[in-house]
Write a protein that holds these residues in place. Structure first.
Motif, PDB file in Angstrom:
ATOM      1  N   ALA A  50       0.815  -1.219   0.000  1.00  0.00           N
ATOM      2  CA  ALA A  50       0.000   0.000   0.000  1.00  0.00           C
ATOM      3  C   ALA A  50       0.849   1.270   0.000  1.00  0.00           C
ATOM      4  O   ALA A  50       0.342   2.354  -0.268  1.00  0.00           O
ATOM      5  CB  ALA A  50      -0.940   0.003   1.202  1.00  0.00           C
ATOM      6  N   GLY A  51       2.137   1.137   0.333  1.00  0.00           N
ATOM      7  CA  GLY A  51       3.039   2.290   0.276  1.00  0.00           C
ATOM      8  C   GLY A  51       3.200   3.056   1.569  1.00  0.00           C
ATOM      9  O   GLY A  51       3.496   4.245   1.573  1.00  0.00           O
ATOM     10  N   GLU A  73       3.322   6.567  -5.535  1.00  0.00           N
ATOM     11  CA  GLU A  73       2.786   7.107  -4.287  1.00  0.00           C
ATOM     12  C   GLU A  73       1.564   6.270  -3.887  1.00  0.00           C
ATOM     13  O   GLU A  73       0.902   5.696  -4.753  1.00  0.00           O
ATOM     14  CB  GLU A  73       2.334   8.559  -4.495  1.00  0.00           C
ATOM     15  N   PRO A  74       1.245   6.248  -2.568  1.00  0.00           N
ATOM     16  CA  PRO A  74       0.075   5.480  -2.124  1.00  0.00           C
ATOM     17  C   PRO A  74      -1.211   5.825  -2.884  1.00  0.00           C
ATOM     18  O   PRO A  74      -1.989   4.941  -3.232  1.00  0.00           O
ATOM     19  CB  PRO A  74      -0.048   5.852  -0.647  1.00  0.00           C
ATOM     20  N   GLU A  75      -1.414   7.132  -3.194  1.00  0.00           N
ATOM     21  CA  GLU A  75      -2.643   7.546  -3.886  1.00  0.00           C
ATOM     22  C   GLU A  75      -2.700   6.970  -5.300  1.00  0.00           C
ATOM     23  O   GLU A  75      -3.763   6.646  -5.803  1.00  0.00           O
ATOM     24  CB  GLU A  75      -2.748   9.079  -4.004  1.00  0.00           C
ATOM     25  N   GLU A  76      -1.515   6.889  -5.936  1.00  0.00           N
ATOM     26  CA  GLU A  76      -1.476   6.329  -7.293  1.00  0.00           C
ATOM     27  C   GLU A  76      -1.816   4.846  -7.267  1.00  0.00           C
ATOM     28  O   GLU A  76      -2.484   4.331  -8.156  1.00  0.00           O
ATOM     29  CB  GLU A  76      -0.083   6.502  -7.909  1.00  0.00           C
ATOM     30  N   ARG A  77      -1.348   4.166  -6.240  1.00  0.00           N
ATOM     31  CA  ARG A  77      -1.648   2.738  -6.112  1.00  0.00           C
ATOM     32  C   ARG A  77      -3.154   2.550  -5.938  1.00  0.00           C
ATOM     33  O   ARG A  77      -3.756   1.664  -6.533  1.00  0.00           O
ATOM     34  CB  ARG A  77      -0.902   2.140  -4.913  1.00  0.00           C
ATOM     35  N   PHE A  83      -6.552  -1.774  -2.895  1.00  0.00           N
ATOM     36  CA  PHE A  83      -7.218  -1.357  -1.656  1.00  0.00           C
ATOM     37  C   PHE A  83      -6.725  -2.211  -0.499  1.00  0.00           C
ATOM     38  O   PHE A  83      -6.647  -3.426  -0.602  1.00  0.00           O
ATOM     39  CB  PHE A  83      -8.738  -1.517  -1.776  1.00  0.00           C
ATOM     40  N   LEU A  84      -6.387  -1.545   0.596  1.00  0.00           N
ATOM     41  CA  LEU A  84      -5.979  -2.272   1.795  1.00  0.00           C
ATOM     42  C   LEU A  84      -6.942  -1.996   2.937  1.00  0.00           C
ATOM     43  O   LEU A  84      -7.146  -0.841   3.313  1.00  0.00           O
ATOM     44  CB  LEU A  84      -4.555  -1.854   2.202  1.00  0.00           C
TER      45      LEU A  84
END
Ligand code: ADP
Ligand code: MG
Ligand code: MG
Length: 251
Positions: A50-51, A73-77, A83-84
Motif C-alpha cells: 500500500a506504500g 505514491e500510495p494515492e497512485e496505487r 485497496f488495503l
C-alpha cells in the motif's frame, strides 16, 4: 493481477529485515489467503504494497497488472485499484464518514478519467451498501471510525472497499476481534464483491474466516517468506495441527 518477486524489506530506521525474499502471484479473479504465525511479516507485506512509510525495499519487485507498485505514491496505487483494509483501521476526527467516502470515490473516479458521481447517486449507492453491511445512517454521519466499535470499524472498511470497487483487495486480519455475526457480515460483504475481474488477498491468523470466504489458494507465511502453497485443505491442516508441523516440514 499481483506479482511479487524476491521481495526483501527492512525497517527504514532499524537494521531489521522483515521480508526475506517473498514470492507471490495472485491471478485475476482469484481469492488467495495468507496465514502464518504472529510476527511472520504479514502486515508488513500489506503495508509495503500500500506504500506506507517506514519500510525500505532492498530487493525484489511488486507489480499490479504489470505496473510497478513500488515506484508509486500510495494515492497512485489506490487510483490503479489497490485497496488495503487495515488490521487497525485509523480514526479520522473531524472528517465525516460520508464526506470521506465521497472524496475518496471522486478522487478515484477522477484518476480513472470518470466524471464525479452526483450527490444524489452517491447517496443512493452509499445507503444501499451501508444497509447490506448493517451500518446505520448515524455511523455514516459520524467522524471516520471515531468511537466505532471494533466490528463497526471493520464493517466500515468493507464499506469503503465496496464503494471504491478496487481490482486488488488486501484484507489484513479483518476478522480479528470480531464476533461470529460481525465476521459473517464482513465475509458476506467480501463475497458480494467477488468477481472475475477482481482479486483478493485475505490475511488471517485463524482459519474460521476462510469457512465464510472460501479461498482458491492458501499460502503459509513464516519468517518473511511464503513457505508453502496449497488449496483450502492447507487452512484446515493449520486449524487442526497448528503451524509447527508445516514449519518443521519446510525448514
Ligand atoms: P504479522 O502481521 O505477521 O504478525 P508484522 O508484519 O506485523 O507481522 O511484523 C513482522 C515483524 O516485524 C515482527 O517481528 C514485528 O515486531 C516487526 N515490525 C514490523 N513493523 C515494525 C516497526 N515499525 N517497528 C519495529 N518492529 C516492527
Ligand atoms: Mg500480528
Ligand atoms: Mg499483522
Amino acid at each position: 493481477m499481483l506479482e511479487i518477486k524476491g521481495l526483501k524489506v527492512k525497517l527504514e530506521d532499524e537494521d531489521k529485515q522483515i521480508l526475506k525474499g517473498l514470492d507471490l502471484t495472485v491471478e485475476t479473479g482469484k481469492v488467495h489467503a495468507i496465514m502464518g504465525p504472529n510476527g511472520s511479516g504479514k502486515s508488513t507485506l500489506s503495508y509495503v504494497l500500500a506504500g506506507k512509510d517506514g519500510y525500505e525495499v532492498t530487493e525484489g519487485s511488486a507489480t499490479l497488472e504489470g505496473d510497478d507498485l513500488l515506484e508509486m505514491e500510495p494515492e497512485e496505487r489506490a487510483a490503479l485499484g489497490l485497496f488495503l483494509a487495515f488490521q487497525y483501521p485509523v480514526e479520522i476526527p473531524g472528517v465525516g464518514n460520508m464526506t470521506f467516502l465521497r472524496t475518496a470515490v471522486n478522487a478515484q473516479r477522477k484518476a480513472r478519467g470518470q466524471e464525479e458521481l452526483s450527490a444524489g447517486d452517491f447517496l443512493k449507492e452509499v445507503r444501499a451498501k451501508a444497509k447490506d453491511l448493517k451500518i446505520d445512517a448515524d455511523m455514516l454521519k459520524r467522524p471516520v471510525n471515531v468511537g466505532f466499535s471494533g466490528g463497526e470499524k471493520k464493517r466500515n472498511e468493507i464499506l469503503q472497499m465496496a464503494m471504491l470497487s478496487p481490482k486488488m483487495c488486501i484484507l489484513d486480519e479483518t476478522d480479528s476481534g470480531l464476533d461470529v455475526d460481525a465476521m459473517k457480515l464482513v465475509a458476506d460483504g467480501v463475497n458480494a464483491l467477488r468477481d472475475a475481474g477482481r482479486s483478493f488477498l485475505v490475511i488471517t491468523h485463524y482459519q474460521r474466516l476462510l469457512d465464510h470466504i472460501k479461498p482458491d489458494v492458501v499460502h503459509i507465511m513464516a519468517d518473511g517468506r511464503i513457505v508453502k502453497t496449497g488449496g483450502p485443505e492447507l487452512a484446515l491442516e493449520v486449524e487442526n495441527n497448528g503451524y509447527a508441523d508445516i514449519l518443521a516440514e519446510v525448514s
